[in-house]
Design an enzyme around this catalytic site. Sequence first.
Site, mmCIF file in Angstrom:
data_model
loop_
_atom_site.group_PDB
_atom_site.id
_atom_site.type_symbol
_atom_site.label_atom_id
_atom_site.label_comp_id
_atom_site.label_asym_id
_atom_site.label_seq_id
_atom_site.Cartn_x
_atom_site.Cartn_y
_atom_site.Cartn_z
ATOM 1 N N TYR A 189 0.862 -1.317 -0.040
ATOM 2 C CA TYR A 189 0.081 0.120 0.081
ATOM 3 C C TYR A 189 0.865 1.207 0.047
ATOM 4 C CZ TYR A 189 -3.114 3.520 2.218
ATOM 5 O OH TYR A 189 -4.031 4.591 2.274
ATOM 6 N N ILE A 190 1.734 1.516 0.948
ATOM 7 C CA ILE A 190 2.432 2.685 1.071
ATOM 8 C C ILE A 190 3.593 2.622 0.288
ATOM 9 C CG2 ILE A 190 3.973 4.349 2.646
ATOM 10 C CD1 ILE A 190 2.205 2.909 5.030
ATOM 11 N N ASP B 154 10.006 -7.575 -3.546
ATOM 12 C CA ASP B 154 8.668 -7.961 -2.625
ATOM 13 C C ASP B 154 8.361 -9.532 -2.721
ATOM 14 O OD1 ASP B 154 5.694 -7.969 -1.505
ATOM 15 O OD2 ASP B 154 5.989 -5.984 -1.621
ATOM 16 N N SER C 180 6.485 3.485 13.158
ATOM 17 C CA SER C 180 5.202 3.509 13.488
ATOM 18 C C SER C 180 4.980 4.645 14.658
ATOM 19 C CB SER C 180 4.233 2.451 13.490
ATOM 20 O OG SER C 180 3.012 2.507 14.015
ATOM 21 N N THR D 265 3.042 3.723 16.882
ATOM 22 C CA THR D 265 2.862 2.726 17.838
ATOM 23 C C THR D 265 4.054 2.731 18.949
ATOM 24 O OG1 THR D 265 1.918 0.581 18.233
ATOM 25 C CG2 THR D 265 3.582 0.803 16.658
ATOM 26 N N TYR E 40 3.281 -6.576 16.976
ATOM 27 C CA TYR E 40 3.715 -5.689 16.026
ATOM 28 C C TYR E 40 4.574 -4.550 16.340
ATOM 29 C CZ TYR E 40 3.209 -2.103 12.620
ATOM 30 O OH TYR E 40 3.545 -1.276 11.605
ATOM 31 N N LYS F 93 8.449 -2.914 15.662
ATOM 32 C CA LYS F 93 8.741 -1.683 15.472
ATOM 33 C C LYS F 93 9.757 -0.994 16.272
ATOM 34 C CE LYS F 93 6.444 -1.728 11.572
ATOM 35 N NZ LYS F 93 7.351 -1.527 10.095
ATOM 36 N N TYR G 233 5.023 6.970 11.004
ATOM 37 C CA TYR G 233 3.702 7.230 10.439
ATOM 38 C C TYR G 233 2.809 7.213 11.303
ATOM 39 C CZ TYR G 233 6.253 4.709 6.624
ATOM 40 O OH TYR G 233 7.107 4.221 5.770
ATOM 41 N N ASN H 20 -1.590 7.851 10.933
ATOM 42 C CA ASN H 20 -2.573 6.632 10.170
ATOM 43 C C ASN H 20 -2.762 6.906 8.745
ATOM 44 O OD1 ASN H 20 -3.130 6.658 13.225
ATOM 45 N ND2 ASN H 20 -4.700 5.364 12.650
ATOM 46 N N GLY I 226 -5.919 -2.589 23.859
ATOM 47 C CA GLY I 226 -4.973 -1.963 23.291
ATOM 48 C C GLY I 226 -5.236 -0.599 22.860
HETATM 49 P P1 NAD Z 1 1.490 -3.654 2.940
HETATM 50 O O1 NAD Z 1 1.339 -5.068 3.601
HETATM 51 O O2 NAD Z 1 0.735 -3.058 2.034
HETATM 52 O O3 NAD Z 1 3.228 -3.603 2.466
HETATM 53 C C1 NAD Z 1 4.147 -4.346 2.953
HETATM 54 C C2 NAD Z 1 4.865 -5.168 1.625
HETATM 55 O O4 NAD Z 1 5.780 -5.800 2.292
HETATM 56 C C3 NAD Z 1 3.866 -5.882 1.138
HETATM 57 O O5 NAD Z 1 3.522 -5.998 -0.480
HETATM 58 C C4 NAD Z 1 4.271 -7.506 1.336
HETATM 59 O O6 NAD Z 1 4.003 -8.471 0.580
HETATM 60 C C5 NAD Z 1 5.862 -7.000 1.418
HETATM 61 N N1 NAD Z 1 6.497 -8.026 2.555
HETATM 62 C C6 NAD Z 1 6.050 -8.521 3.668
HETATM 63 N N2 NAD Z 1 6.974 -9.206 4.076
HETATM 64 C C7 NAD Z 1 7.912 -9.614 3.485
HETATM 65 C C8 NAD Z 1 9.137 -10.094 3.444
HETATM 66 N N3 NAD Z 1 9.639 -10.833 4.344
HETATM 67 N N4 NAD Z 1 10.104 -9.950 2.050
HETATM 68 C C9 NAD Z 1 9.670 -9.377 1.158
HETATM 69 N N5 NAD Z 1 8.569 -8.385 1.120
HETATM 70 C C10 NAD Z 1 7.630 -8.600 2.111
HETATM 71 O O7 NAD Z 1 1.685 -2.629 4.429
HETATM 72 P P2 NAD Z 1 1.908 -1.034 4.392
HETATM 73 O O8 NAD Z 1 0.613 -0.595 4.840
HETATM 74 O O9 NAD Z 1 2.255 -0.547 2.904
HETATM 75 O O10 NAD Z 1 2.821 -0.820 5.272
HETATM 76 C C11 NAD Z 1 4.353 -0.670 4.739
HETATM 77 C C12 NAD Z 1 5.148 -0.678 5.939
HETATM 78 O O11 NAD Z 1 4.938 0.570 6.807
HETATM 79 C C13 NAD Z 1 5.138 -1.889 6.916
HETATM 80 O O12 NAD Z 1 6.447 -1.928 7.445
HETATM 81 C C14 NAD Z 1 4.215 -1.271 7.960
HETATM 82 O O13 NAD Z 1 4.440 -2.051 9.315
HETATM 83 C C15 NAD Z 1 4.694 0.170 8.016
HETATM 84 N N6 NAD Z 1 3.510 0.984 8.803
HETATM 85 C C16 NAD Z 1 2.264 0.853 7.980
HETATM 86 C C17 NAD Z 1 1.120 1.786 8.681
HETATM 87 C C18 NAD Z 1 -0.317 1.614 8.031
HETATM 88 O O14 NAD Z 1 -1.205 1.866 8.844
HETATM 89 N N7 NAD Z 1 -0.346 1.374 6.902
HETATM 90 C C19 NAD Z 1 1.512 2.616 9.852
HETATM 91 C C20 NAD Z 1 2.554 2.594 10.396
HETATM 92 C C21 NAD Z 1 3.871 1.767 9.617
HETATM 93 C C1 WQD Z 2 -8.295 3.871 14.420
HETATM 94 C C2 WQD Z 2 -9.672 4.294 15.259
HETATM 95 C C3 WQD Z 2 -10.444 2.472 16.799
HETATM 96 C C4 WQD Z 2 -11.511 0.100 13.332
HETATM 97 C C5 WQD Z 2 -3.200 0.896 13.893
HETATM 98 C C6 WQD Z 2 -1.849 0.387 14.303
HETATM 99 C C7 WQD Z 2 -0.807 1.269 14.232
HETATM 100 C C8 WQD Z 2 -0.657 1.702 12.890
HETATM 101 C C9 WQD Z 2 -1.863 2.353 12.133
HETATM 102 C C10 WQD Z 2 0.947 0.434 11.598
HETATM 103 C C11 WQD Z 2 -9.200 3.987 16.645
HETATM 104 C C12 WQD Z 2 -11.283 2.821 15.635
HETATM 105 C C13 WQD Z 2 -11.276 0.935 14.114
HETATM 106 C C14 WQD Z 2 -13.198 -0.485 13.593
HETATM 107 C C15 WQD Z 2 -13.276 1.681 15.097
HETATM 108 N N1 WQD Z 2 -0.242 0.796 12.019
HETATM 109 N N2 WQD Z 2 -11.884 1.576 14.935
HETATM 110 N N3 WQD Z 2 -13.938 0.448 14.363
HETATM 111 O O1 WQD Z 2 -5.451 1.631 15.882
HETATM 112 O O2 WQD Z 2 -4.953 4.112 15.596
HETATM 113 O O3 WQD Z 2 -3.548 2.423 14.416
HETATM 114 O O4 WQD Z 2 -2.877 1.394 12.516
HETATM 115 O O5 WQD Z 2 1.907 0.669 12.113
HETATM 116 O O6 WQD Z 2 0.219 0.573 14.636
HETATM 117 O O7 WQD Z 2 -2.198 0.016 15.747
HETATM 118 O O8 WQD Z 2 -5.859 2.470 13.674
HETATM 119 O O9 WQD Z 2 -7.430 2.244 11.624
HETATM 120 O O10 WQD Z 2 -7.133 0.243 13.633
HETATM 121 O O11 WQD Z 2 -7.966 2.397 14.182
HETATM 122 O O12 WQD Z 2 -13.964 2.157 15.950
HETATM 123 O O13 WQD Z 2 -13.342 -1.339 12.872
HETATM 124 O O14 WQD Z 2 -10.638 3.796 14.777
HETATM 125 O O15 WQD Z 2 -10.721 2.017 17.918
HETATM 126 O O16 WQD Z 2 -10.052 4.661 17.383
HETATM 127 P P1 WQD Z 2 -4.934 2.425 15.154
HETATM 128 P P2 WQD Z 2 -7.320 2.017 13.259
#
Ligand code: NAD
Ligand code: WQD
Length: 339
Positions: A11-12, A31, A124, A126, A149, A153, A177, A179, A294
Amino acid sequence: MAILVTGGAGYIGSHTCIELLNAGYEIIILDNFYNSKRESLNRIKELSGKDFKFYECDIRDRKGLDNIFENEKIEAVIHFAGLKAVGESCRKPLEYYDNNIGGTVTLCQAMRDHGVKKIVFSSSATVYGMNNISPLREDMQTGGTTNPYGTTKYMIEIILQDLYKADNEWSIALLRYFNPIGAHKSGRIGEDPNGIPNNLMPYISQVAIGKLPCLNIFGNDYDTPDGTGVRDYIHVVDLALGHVKAVEKVMGCKELNIYNLGTGTGYSVLDIVNAFKKASGVDVPYKIAPRRDGDIATCYSDPSKALKELGWKAERGLEEMCEDTWRWQKNNPDGYPDD
Ligand code: NAD
Ligand code: WQD
C-alpha cells in the site's frame, strides 16, 4: 544509482514508488507478495509512465539479497517490507519477530556487506506506546508497546540506533507514520487488505460498498470531544512525498534522524464516518461496540520537525482522503485482480 524499495508492491510502498519515479529516481522493487499483488506493479508503471526492475525476493533470504546487491547499483534502501496486522501479531508473535526483526537484520547485514549504508525505515506512531500525551514529539520516550507488531517497530528502531552508534558511516531515517489512509487520485492503486479489514478506513469503505453490513465503533466513552478515539489520519500520497524528502536527506548526510509523518490534526471515529458519508454520498451504518484492547483515546503528531528539517508537510485534508479512498474502493470493489 538506484533506490531499492522493499515491500514496494504494498500500500504505502506502491504510492511511494510513483512519487520517486515522478521525482526522477531510478527504483528497484523487492517484494515477496505476502500481502500484495503483482498487478500493483503494472499500475505503478501505468501511472508513472516509467519502467523499473523487480525482484521477487524475501528480505530474510540472504542469497537473494546478495544477488540483488551484486547485480544492481544501489545507493539507498527504503524499507517497507514487513507484517503489519496488530491482531495477527498477537496470535503469531514468532512470525512477526522473524519477518520484521529477522528480515531487517538480514537486510542490513547484506547492505553493510555490499557497502550500502543509507536506509529509510517504516516505523510507526505505535512506538510511542500508551503513556505519552499528544501531540507526540520525536524526543518523547518510546516503548510500552501493547502488541508484538508494535514491539517489532520499537525493537527495530533500537537495532538501527545501535547500528548507527557502532558505525556512523550509516545514514538512517526512522519515519514514524501516523494513520495512513486515502489512495492515488487516479483510483488505480490503493489499500487492498486481505479478509476483514482491521483498520478504520478500509472497514468504512467496505461498509459503504456493501461488502460489510455495519461499522463497529470501538467505544464512545473515551475522554475525547465525542467519546470516540482520535487519530492523526494522513493521506498516503503526502506520506509518499515524505519518503522522497527523507531519502534525499539520507543521501545527503551521515546521521540518524527520526521524523513523525502526520498532519498534526486529530479526528475522531465519528468525524471520519461523517466525512466519508459526505465525500461518497453513501450511508455508513454503525453501532457502538466495546472498546478494543490496546486502543488509546487520542494519538496525533507534532509534525514540526519534518517541516523544519525535511521541508515536508502534509497538504491533503480529510475530504480529499475520503474522496480518494472512495474512488479506489468504487473502481476496485474486490481490490486488485488475482495474479
Ligand atoms: P503492506 O502490507 O501493504 O506492504 C508491505 C509489503 O511488504 C507487502 O507488499 C508485502 O508483500 C511485503 N513483505 C512483507 N514481508 C516481506 C518479506 N519478508 N520479504 C519481502 N516482502 C515482504 O503494508 P503498508 O501499509 O504498505 O506498510 C508498509 C510499512 O509501513 C510496513 O512496514 C508497516 O509496518 C509500516 N506502517 C504501516 C502503517 C499503516 O497503517 N499502513 C502505519 C505505520 C507503519
Ligand atoms: C483507528 C480508530 C479504533 C476499526 C493501527 C496500528 C498502528 C498503525 C496504524 C501500523 C481507533 C477505531 C477501528 C473499527 C473502530 N499501523 N476503529 N472500528 O489503531 O490507530 O493504529 O494502524 O503501524 O500501529 O495500531 O488504527 O485504523 O485500527 O483505528 O472504531 O472497525 O478507529 O478504535 O480509535 P490505530 P485503526
